[in-house]
Scaffold this motif. Structure first.
Motif, PDB file in Angstrom:
ATOM      1  N   SER A  61       0.581  -1.337   0.258  1.00 40.59           N
ATOM      2  CA  SER A  61      -0.078  -0.441   0.412  1.00 40.59           C
ATOM      3  C   SER A  61       0.742   0.889   0.098  1.00 40.59           C
ATOM      4  O   SER A  61       1.829   1.701   0.831  1.00 40.59           O
ATOM      5  N   TYR A  62       0.614   2.013  -0.811  1.00 37.66           N
ATOM      6  CA  TYR A  62       1.005   3.293  -1.436  1.00 37.66           C
ATOM      7  C   TYR A  62       0.424   4.203  -1.522  1.00 37.66           C
ATOM      8  O   TYR A  62      -0.771   4.204  -2.512  1.00 37.66           O
ATOM      9  N   ALA A  63       1.156   5.719  -1.702  1.00 34.99           N
ATOM     10  CA  ALA A  63       0.670   7.036  -2.365  1.00 34.99           C
ATOM     11  C   ALA A  63       1.103   6.411  -3.722  1.00 34.99           C
ATOM     12  O   ALA A  63       2.162   6.061  -4.230  1.00 34.99           O
ATOM     13  N   MET A  64       0.259   6.634  -5.164  1.00 38.36           N
ATOM     14  CA  MET A  64       0.126   6.176  -6.015  1.00 38.36           C
ATOM     15  C   MET A  64       0.374   7.722  -7.265  1.00 38.36           C
ATOM     16  O   MET A  64      -0.504   8.449  -6.915  1.00 38.36           O
ATOM     17  N   GLY A  65       1.183   7.018  -8.238  1.00 41.57           N
ATOM     18  CA  GLY A  65       0.602   8.315  -8.716  1.00 41.57           C
ATOM     19  C   GLY A  65       0.680   7.276 -10.856  1.00 41.57           C
ATOM     20  O   GLY A  65       1.914   6.535 -10.779  1.00 41.57           O
ATOM     21  N   TRP A  66       0.324   8.513 -11.618  1.00 39.14           N
ATOM     22  CA  TRP A  66       0.360   7.681 -12.716  1.00 39.14           C
ATOM     23  C   TRP A  66       1.073   8.768 -13.517  1.00 39.14           C
ATOM     24  O   TRP A  66       1.122  10.455 -13.754  1.00 39.14           O
TER      25      TRP A  66
ATOM     26  N   GLU B 105       6.470  13.376 -17.747  1.00 37.00           N
ATOM     27  CA  GLU B 105       5.238  14.625 -17.481  1.00 37.00           C
ATOM     28  C   GLU B 105       3.850  13.606 -15.965  1.00 37.00           C
ATOM     29  O   GLU B 105       3.645  12.860 -16.231  1.00 37.00           O
ATOM     30  N   PHE B 106       3.854  14.629 -15.310  1.00 38.65           N
ATOM     31  CA  PHE B 106       2.851  13.958 -14.308  1.00 38.65           C
ATOM     32  C   PHE B 106       1.286  14.182 -15.162  1.00 38.65           C
ATOM     33  O   PHE B 106       1.110  14.781 -15.513  1.00 38.65           O
ATOM     34  N   VAL B 107       0.852  12.964 -14.510  1.00 34.54           N
ATOM     35  CA  VAL B 107      -0.786  13.147 -14.871  1.00 34.54           C
ATOM     36  C   VAL B 107      -1.612  12.907 -14.079  1.00 34.54           C
ATOM     37  O   VAL B 107      -2.618  13.290 -13.502  1.00 34.54           O
ATOM     38  N   ALA B 108      -1.742  11.732 -13.045  1.00 40.37           N
ATOM     39  CA  ALA B 108      -2.357  12.209 -12.015  1.00 40.37           C
ATOM     40  C   ALA B 108      -1.579  10.898 -10.659  1.00 40.37           C
ATOM     41  O   ALA B 108      -1.238  10.573 -11.004  1.00 40.37           O
ATOM     42  N   THR B 109      -2.510  11.762  -9.529  1.00 38.64           N
ATOM     43  CA  THR B 109      -2.245  11.243  -8.351  1.00 38.64           C
ATOM     44  C   THR B 109      -3.641  10.821  -6.920  1.00 38.64           C
ATOM     45  O   THR B 109      -4.193  10.887  -7.258  1.00 38.64           O
ATOM     46  N   ILE B 110      -3.278   9.877  -6.148  1.00 36.78           N
ATOM     47  CA  ILE B 110      -3.549   9.832  -5.687  1.00 36.78           C
ATOM     48  C   ILE B 110      -3.218   8.834  -4.142  1.00 36.78           C
ATOM     49  O   ILE B 110      -2.463   8.695  -4.000  1.00 36.78           O
ATOM     50  N   SER B 111      -3.838   9.453  -2.798  1.00 30.10           N
ATOM     51  CA  SER B 111      -3.481   9.210  -1.577  1.00 30.10           C
ATOM     52  C   SER B 111      -3.431   7.876  -0.809  1.00 30.10           C
ATOM     53  O   SER B 111      -3.860   6.944  -1.815  1.00 30.10           O
TER      54      SER B 111
ATOM     55  N   SER C 277      -4.030  19.067 -18.456  1.00 30.16           N
ATOM     56  CA  SER C 277      -3.945  18.673 -19.178  1.00 30.16           C
ATOM     57  C   SER C 277      -5.571  17.099 -19.545  1.00 30.16           C
ATOM     58  O   SER C 277      -6.030  16.637 -20.835  1.00 30.16           O
ATOM     59  N   VAL C 278      -5.962  16.245 -18.534  1.00 33.04           N
ATOM     60  CA  VAL C 278      -6.015  15.765 -18.344  1.00 33.04           C
ATOM     61  C   VAL C 278      -7.502  15.367 -17.488  1.00 33.04           C
ATOM     62  O   VAL C 278      -8.659  14.464 -17.661  1.00 33.04           O
ATOM     63  N   LYS C 279      -8.042  16.352 -17.018  1.00 27.59           N
ATOM     64  CA  LYS C 279      -8.683  16.364 -15.650  1.00 27.59           C
ATOM     65  C   LYS C 279     -10.250  16.756 -16.523  1.00 27.59           C
ATOM     66  O   LYS C 279      -9.971  17.133 -17.903  1.00 27.59           O
ATOM     67  N   GLY C 280     -11.001  16.074 -16.382  1.00 25.99           N
ATOM     68  CA  GLY C 280     -12.035  15.976 -16.550  1.00 25.99           C
ATOM     69  C   GLY C 280     -11.819  14.887 -17.279  1.00 25.99           C
ATOM     70  O   GLY C 280     -13.595  14.171 -17.682  1.00 25.99           O
TER      71      GLY C 280
ATOM     72  N   GLN D 299      -8.302   5.480 -15.700  1.00 24.36           N
ATOM     73  CA  GLN D 299      -9.723   5.401 -16.306  1.00 24.36           C
ATOM     74  C   GLN D 299      -9.328   6.699 -17.331  1.00 24.36           C
ATOM     75  O   GLN D 299      -9.416   7.463 -17.005  1.00 24.36           O
ATOM     76  N   MET D 300      -9.069   6.196 -18.239  1.00 25.19           N
ATOM     77  CA  MET D 300      -9.060   7.507 -19.386  1.00 25.19           C
ATOM     78  C   MET D 300      -9.783   7.307 -20.416  1.00 25.19           C
ATOM     79  O   MET D 300     -10.337   6.656 -21.462  1.00 25.19           O
ATOM     80  N   ASN D 301     -10.489   8.797 -20.872  1.00 22.35           N
ATOM     81  CA  ASN D 301     -11.673   8.489 -21.250  1.00 22.35           C
ATOM     82  C   ASN D 301     -11.760  10.455 -21.861  1.00 22.35           C
ATOM     83  O   ASN D 301     -11.097  10.431 -22.596  1.00 22.35           O
ATOM     84  N   SER D 302     -11.802  10.302 -23.507  1.00 19.99           N
ATOM     85  CA  SER D 302     -12.121  11.492 -24.400  1.00 19.99           C
ATOM     86  C   SER D 302     -10.954  11.214 -25.312  1.00 19.99           C
ATOM     87  O   SER D 302     -10.179  12.911 -25.233  1.00 19.99           O
ATOM     88  N   LEU D 303      -9.956  10.207 -24.982  1.00 16.01           N
ATOM     89  CA  LEU D 303      -8.840  10.044 -25.223  1.00 16.01           C
ATOM     90  C   LEU D 303      -8.471  10.987 -26.869  1.00 16.01           C
ATOM     91  O   LEU D 303      -9.193  10.915 -27.367  1.00 16.01           O
ATOM     92  N   LYS D 304      -7.430  11.628 -26.793  1.00 17.24           N
ATOM     93  CA  LYS D 304      -6.674  12.805 -28.057  1.00 17.24           C
ATOM     94  C   LYS D 304      -5.123  12.039 -28.055  1.00 17.24           C
ATOM     95  O   LYS D 304      -4.648  10.819 -27.567  1.00 17.24           O
ATOM     96  N   PRO D 305      -5.045  12.045 -29.914  1.00 24.12           N
ATOM     97  CA  PRO D 305      -4.109  12.041 -30.172  1.00 24.12           C
ATOM     98  C   PRO D 305      -2.895  12.148 -29.320  1.00 24.12           C
ATOM     99  O   PRO D 305      -1.631  11.350 -29.309  1.00 24.12           O
TER     100      PRO D 305
END
Length: 123
Positions: free
Chosen positions: A27-32, A42-48, A59-62, A78-84
């Motif tokens: 169990s860790y704090a995690m990031g993508w 570059e940073f994408v997302a993180t969770i405690s 750039s990925v919010k929402g 979960q990645m939705n509305s993906l862009k090139p």
């Protein structure tokens, strides 16, 4: 030995969705994070570690959602509305922490890294 194993990458058309998984050995704090060819990671997302506190790159919010299943020690992206421009190798990272509330957005703060999974978004 700490292990982070990613899965779920692939090829998808613009506007499509993918879900990445990262199975951890604890169990860790995690990031993508992600790295596109010729660019810095570059940073994408993180969770405690607990309490579900999250943060996202603008750039990925929402469009992207990070979550975790504590019973499985697995974190999802979960990645939705993906862009090139989302095309990159995606890495999950884990940070050994005692506190349950904090998240981390800098790659230098993380202790362990997965092997990466390729995400390719075609236009």
């Amino acid at each position: 030995q700490v292990q982070l194993v990613e899965s779920g990458g692939g090829l998808v058309q613009a506007g499509g969705s993918l879900r990445l998984s990262c199975a951890a050995s604890g169990s860790y704090a995690m990031g993508w994070f992600r790295q596109a060819p010729g660019k810095e990671r570059e940073f994408v997302a993180t969770i405690s570690r607990s309490y579900g506190r999250t943060n996202y790159a603008d750039s990925v919010k929402g469009r992207f959602t990070i979550s975790r299943d504590h019973a499985k020690n697995t974190v999802y992206l979960q990645m939705n509305s993906l862009k090139p421009e989302d095309t990159a190798v995606y890495y999950c990272a884990g940070k050994v922490v005692l506190n349950l509330f904090d998240y981390y957005t800098e790659d230098r703060e993380y202790d362990y890294w997965g092997q990466g999974t390729q995400v390719t978004v075609s236009s």
